[in-house]
Design a protein around this motif. Structure first.
Motif, short mmCIF file in Angstrom:
data_model
loop_
_atom_site.label_atom_id
_atom_site.label_comp_id
_atom_site.label_asym_id
_atom_site.label_seq_id
_atom_site.Cartn_x
_atom_site.Cartn_y
_atom_site.Cartn_z
N SER A 28 -2.25 -13.00 -1.48
CA SER A 28 -3.60 -12.71 -1.97
C SER A 28 -4.60 -13.51 -1.15
O SER A 28 -4.26 -14.55 -0.59
CB SER A 28 -3.73 -13.09 -3.45
N PRO A 29 -5.84 -13.04 -1.08
CA PRO A 29 -6.87 -13.80 -0.37
C PRO A 29 -7.04 -15.21 -0.93
O PRO A 29 -7.28 -16.17 -0.20
CB PRO A 29 -8.14 -12.97 -0.56
N GLU A 30 -6.87 -15.34 -2.25
CA GLU A 30 -7.00 -16.66 -2.88
C GLU A 30 -5.89 -17.60 -2.42
O GLU A 30 -6.14 -18.77 -2.15
CB GLU A 30 -6.97 -16.53 -4.42
N GLU A 31 -4.68 -17.06 -2.31
CA GLU A 31 -3.55 -17.88 -1.85
C GLU A 31 -3.77 -18.31 -0.41
O GLU A 31 -3.55 -19.47 -0.05
CB GLU A 31 -2.24 -17.08 -1.98
N GLY A 58 -3.05 -8.16 4.30
CA GLY A 58 -2.05 -9.15 3.93
C GLY A 58 -1.51 -9.98 5.08
O GLY A 58 -0.52 -10.68 4.92
N ARG A 59 -2.15 -9.89 6.25
CA ARG A 59 -1.74 -10.69 7.42
C ARG A 59 -2.96 -11.38 7.98
O ARG A 59 -4.03 -10.80 8.06
CB ARG A 59 -1.10 -9.82 8.50
#
Length: 183
Positions: A28-31, A58-59
């Motif tokens: 996720s963008p937050e992760e 996701g990359r």
């Protein structure tokens, strides 16, 4: 992300190379943001910065660099002249990296001048562009067009560094403990 830093960035962590690059998959963008914040918190005090050059599906293309070494490289007159051909106008590393980020994200072709930001010799970066990646003398961490003997020694040094860092990390050393401080 620590394992990626050890695997792909050991020479930068060791202060042998000014910058490194790797692709990183995230959930996720937050992760991703948490990972980058964590790395920057532990590495900035050592003179290293971690940033994204591109984020898509996701990359993330992650760039880690030593600001002091990068500015030394970027302030060489021949490097400034070369990069000016690609629209770089800068007074500090962050400005040049912001322009590189724009070129990575929006150029039709991959910006091969990125080799400068990874510490590759200017002659080899120019040779790669001129020869379209063909007719090199040898290949290792980059394609070599100028001093093959020097490049082979550098490749060996980078491999040895990575192998030592892998071993020490597997024995419990942290990325921060393995990072050479230049501040």
């Amino acid at each position: 992300m620590d394992q990626y830093l050890i695997e792909f960035c050991a020479p930068t962590l060791a202060s042998i190379k000014p910058g490194s690059l790797f692709a990183y998959s995230y959930d996720s963008p937050e992760e991703l943001s948490r990972q980058l914040d964590r790395q920057n918190c532990q590495l900035r005090v050592m003179g290293l910065y971690v940033t994204t050059l591109r984020v898509h599906n996701g990359r993330a293309l992650i760039y880690i660099y030593r600001k002091s070494q990068m500015e030394q490289t970027l302030n060489r007159p021949e490097v400034r002249d070369f990069l000016s051909q690609y629209g770089y106008v800068f007074t500090e590393a962050e400005t040049a990296i912001d322009h590189l980020r724009q070129r990575v994200q929006f150029s039709d072709d991959f910006p091969h001048e990125i080799g400068i930001f990874l510490g590759y010799p200017l002659e080899d970066v120019m040779g790669f562009i001129e020869h379209h990646g063909r007719d090199c003398l040898c290949t290792g961490y980059w394609k070599v067009y100028s001093d093959e003997q020097r490049a082979r020694k550098t490749f060996s040094q980078f491999r040895k560094c990575r192998d030592v860092y892998r071993r020490l990390w597997s024995q419990g050393r942290s990325v921060r403990q393995l990072t050479v401080s230049l501040v």
